[in-house]
Design an enzyme around this catalytic site. Sequence first.
Site, short mmCIF file in Angstrom:
data_model
loop_
_atom_site.label_atom_id
_atom_site.label_comp_id
_atom_site.label_asym_id
_atom_site.label_seq_id
_atom_site.Cartn_x
_atom_site.Cartn_y
_atom_site.Cartn_z
CG ASP A 105 -1.73 -1.10 1.47
OD1 ASP A 105 -2.11 -1.72 0.47
OD2 ASP A 105 -2.01 -1.41 2.65
N1 URA Z 1 -0.94 -5.95 4.12
C1 URA Z 1 -1.45 -4.72 4.07
O1 URA Z 1 -2.46 -4.44 4.70
N2 URA Z 1 -0.84 -3.80 3.31
C2 URA Z 1 0.28 -4.04 2.61
O2 URA Z 1 0.79 -3.16 1.94
C3 URA Z 1 0.81 -5.34 2.67
C4 URA Z 1 0.18 -6.28 3.44
#
Ligand code: URA
Length: 256
Positions: A105
Amino acid sequence: MLERLQKIISAAGISSRRASEELILAGRVTVNGIVVNELGSKADPSTDTVAVDGKSLTIASKKLYILLYKPVGYLTTLDDPEGRPLVTDLLKEVGERVYPVGRLDYNTEGLLLLTSDGEWANQLMHPRNEVEKEYHVRVRGKVHKSQLDQLADGVEIEGRKTAPARVSMIKEGEQNDWFSITIHEGRNRQVRRMCEAVSLSVVRLRRVRYGMLSMGALKPGEFRFLTAAEVDGLRNPHQKQVASASKTSAKTKSTT
Ligand code: URA
């Protein structure tokens, strides 16, 4: 060198080998402008033009395998209509197109693999491969043992229970606690949604391990190339963890 068409298509990152076979059977693949719809057909990626749905494949001559410490505030997509920073902005000196293996993310930091080898990327992301990913999570307030137990057992997100995870407490603080969670699935925003499911509010999320690869000396914005042993080791689902990143110096300076 002649190679099977499905291998060429999957190496270009278009799809898995099996899905590439379906593209061929569906008549969507051409070699030098001629439809080839028989499995087993071969082409030479260095001299023939292979296209899917009329779009020529880009075939990297030398495969690149990169481990990047993605900082917060970068997207793992290849473009953004809003013009936000992209992880590929951090790799300009590489001079060749590389693609993220999976995603992190915008607000998540930590280890991200990028490669020009589409087949390798597909292998790593295949659920059968079960590559372990470890995250350090900082949450607002306290984490209770019952919440860690639920995360370890699996929680329901979007109507499906997550696979068992390994969890452990890292640090307790006045305002925030830190814990570690290791998962092998790759569902969208999985850790954040697992935390939501047990009423934990995530304030920081960092991926600290990807299979055998740990952070070592990498700082946010820095990257290094993988060794051949690491590239091969990641293909193997039950790899041993090695603190490999610490053995190699980082290639660029942090941009943050
Ligand atoms: N889990 C998440 O919530 N976000 C990420 O970027 C990777 C794993």
